[in-house]
Scaffold this motif. Structure first.
Motif, mmCIF file in Angstrom:
data_model
loop_
_atom_site.group_PDB
_atom_site.id
_atom_site.type_symbol
_atom_site.label_atom_id
_atom_site.label_comp_id
_atom_site.label_asym_id
_atom_site.label_seq_id
_atom_site.Cartn_x
_atom_site.Cartn_y
_atom_site.Cartn_z
ATOM 1 N N ILE A 57 0.834 -1.202 0.000
ATOM 2 C CA ILE A 57 0.000 0.000 0.000
ATOM 3 C C ILE A 57 0.871 1.256 0.000
ATOM 4 O O ILE A 57 0.571 2.226 -0.686
ATOM 5 C CB ILE A 57 -0.928 0.004 1.236
ATOM 6 N N LEU A 58 1.953 1.225 0.765
ATOM 7 C CA LEU A 58 2.766 2.418 0.950
ATOM 8 C C LEU A 58 3.562 2.802 -0.302
ATOM 9 O O LEU A 58 3.717 3.992 -0.594
ATOM 10 C CB LEU A 58 3.731 2.226 2.124
ATOM 11 N N VAL A 59 4.062 1.818 -1.036
ATOM 12 C CA VAL A 59 4.876 2.137 -2.218
ATOM 13 C C VAL A 59 4.039 2.841 -3.288
ATOM 14 O O VAL A 59 4.427 3.917 -3.768
ATOM 15 C CB VAL A 59 5.583 0.871 -2.759
ATOM 16 N N PRO A 60 2.883 2.301 -3.694
ATOM 17 C CA PRO A 60 2.080 3.050 -4.669
ATOM 18 C C PRO A 60 1.590 4.395 -4.130
ATOM 19 O O PRO A 60 1.538 5.379 -4.870
ATOM 20 C CB PRO A 60 0.893 2.130 -4.959
ATOM 21 N N ALA A 61 1.260 4.431 -2.836
ATOM 22 C CA ALA A 61 0.838 5.706 -2.250
ATOM 23 C C ALA A 61 1.976 6.718 -2.283
ATOM 24 O O ALA A 61 1.759 7.902 -2.564
ATOM 25 C CB ALA A 61 0.363 5.490 -0.822
ATOM 26 N N GLY A 62 3.194 6.256 -2.023
ATOM 27 C CA GLY A 62 4.354 7.148 -2.104
ATOM 28 C C GLY A 62 4.591 7.646 -3.511
ATOM 29 O O GLY A 62 4.919 8.819 -3.722
ATOM 30 N N ILE A 63 4.416 6.752 -4.475
ATOM 31 C CA ILE A 63 4.598 7.160 -5.879
ATOM 32 C C ILE A 63 3.547 8.190 -6.265
ATOM 33 O O ILE A 63 3.857 9.216 -6.886
ATOM 34 C CB ILE A 63 4.544 5.919 -6.800
ATOM 35 N N VAL A 64 2.298 7.942 -5.894
ATOM 36 C CA VAL A 64 1.222 8.887 -6.208
ATOM 37 C C VAL A 64 1.467 10.225 -5.512
ATOM 38 O O VAL A 64 1.301 11.294 -6.123
ATOM 39 C CB VAL A 64 -0.150 8.299 -5.806
ATOM 40 N N LEU A 65 1.877 10.186 -4.264
ATOM 41 C CA LEU A 65 2.159 11.416 -3.537
ATOM 42 C C LEU A 65 3.308 12.182 -4.186
ATOM 43 O O LEU A 65 3.233 13.410 -4.358
ATOM 44 C CB LEU A 65 2.491 11.084 -2.079
ATOM 45 N N PHE A 66 4.354 11.461 -4.573
ATOM 46 C CA PHE A 66 5.482 12.105 -5.253
ATOM 47 C C PHE A 66 5.041 12.763 -6.556
ATOM 48 O O PHE A 66 5.402 13.903 -6.846
ATOM 49 C CB PHE A 66 6.591 11.075 -5.521
ATOM 50 N N LEU A 67 4.254 12.041 -7.364
ATOM 51 C CA LEU A 67 3.792 12.605 -8.635
ATOM 52 C C LEU A 67 2.880 13.807 -8.423
ATOM 53 O O LEU A 67 2.960 14.795 -9.171
ATOM 54 C CB LEU A 67 3.088 11.525 -9.458
ATOM 55 N N ALA A 68 2.012 13.733 -7.416
ATOM 56 C CA ALA A 68 1.120 14.860 -7.148
ATOM 57 C C ALA A 68 1.899 16.094 -6.711
ATOM 58 O O ALA A 68 1.666 17.208 -7.217
ATOM 59 C CB ALA A 68 0.100 14.472 -6.081
ATOM 60 N N VAL A 69 2.844 15.896 -5.792
ATOM 61 C CA VAL A 69 3.651 17.035 -5.328
ATOM 62 C C VAL A 69 4.476 17.596 -6.476
ATOM 63 O O VAL A 69 4.577 18.820 -6.651
ATOM 64 C CB VAL A 69 4.544 16.607 -4.139
ATOM 65 N N THR A 70 5.059 16.720 -7.287
ATOM 66 C CA THR A 70 5.846 17.178 -8.433
ATOM 67 C C THR A 70 4.977 17.960 -9.406
ATOM 68 O O THR A 70 5.391 19.010 -9.927
ATOM 69 C CB THR A 70 6.488 15.973 -9.144
ATOM 70 N N GLY A 71 3.763 17.469 -9.666
ATOM 71 C CA GLY A 71 2.853 18.175 -10.569
ATOM 72 C C GLY A 71 2.486 19.556 -10.048
ATOM 73 O O GLY A 71 2.477 20.533 -10.808
ATOM 74 N N PHE A 72 2.165 19.637 -8.745
ATOM 75 C CA PHE A 72 1.825 20.938 -8.177
ATOM 76 C C PHE A 72 3.015 21.891 -8.205
ATOM 77 O O PHE A 72 2.857 23.085 -8.496
ATOM 78 C CB PHE A 72 1.308 20.785 -6.742
ATOM 79 N N MET A 73 4.198 21.377 -7.920
ATOM 80 C CA MET A 73 5.397 22.222 -7.965
ATOM 81 C C MET A 73 5.667 22.710 -9.387
ATOM 82 O O MET A 73 6.012 23.879 -9.598
ATOM 83 C CB MET A 73 6.611 21.464 -7.426
#
Length: 141
Positions: A57-73
């Motif tokens: 659960i944590l690895v895909p959630a981390g990937i999604v969180l990373f992509l979301a933060v990168t997109g917002f930045m």
């Protein structure tokens, strides 16, 4: 002369206090870094089973969180760049002298000169081609 050498080589009271202070601060910092390392290792040992259990659960959630933060930045950076560019354009059009406007004017003038040269050459070539067509039509007639 030997007496002066011996007085220069002996540490003064101020130098002694500086050394003791530095040694104390260094020792305290070393102890605190050791405690921090020990605490980190203990926390990692305790958290490892939980991380292994929840990793699907944590690895895909981390990937999604990373992509979301990168997109917002990225979007925020593009917004800042757009606002900066629009501010520069506004200052340039309103007659102020923003940084880089001299280079922009120089490049604009060079581009306008090249466009004028291309236009003149195209006009000359058009006249040349028209003359050749007229000569060819007169020779066939």
């Amino acid at each position: 002369m030997t007496q002066k050498l011996s007085s220069d080589s002996t540490p003064t009271q101020r130098q002694t206090v500086k050394f003791i202070t530095a040694a104390t601060i260094g020792t305290i910092t070393l102890i605190l870094s050791g405690l921090t390392l020990t605490g980190t290792v203990i926390a990692l040992v305790m958290a490892t089973p939980v991380l292994v259990l929840f990793s699907p659960i944590l690895v895909p959630a981390g990937i999604v969180l990373f992509l979301a933060v990168t997109g917002f930045m990225f979007a925020g950076g593009l917004g800042v760049a757009a606002i900066t560019a629009l501010t520069w354009i506004y200052n340039y059009v309103s007659g102020k002298h923003p940084p880089g406007s001299d280079q922009f004017d120089h490049a604009r003038m060079r581009l306008a000169n090249k466009a004028r040269d291309v236009k003149d050459r195209a006009k000359e070539y058009g006249q040349y081609a028209q003359n050749k067509v007229q000569e060819a039509s007169q020779q066939t007639a």
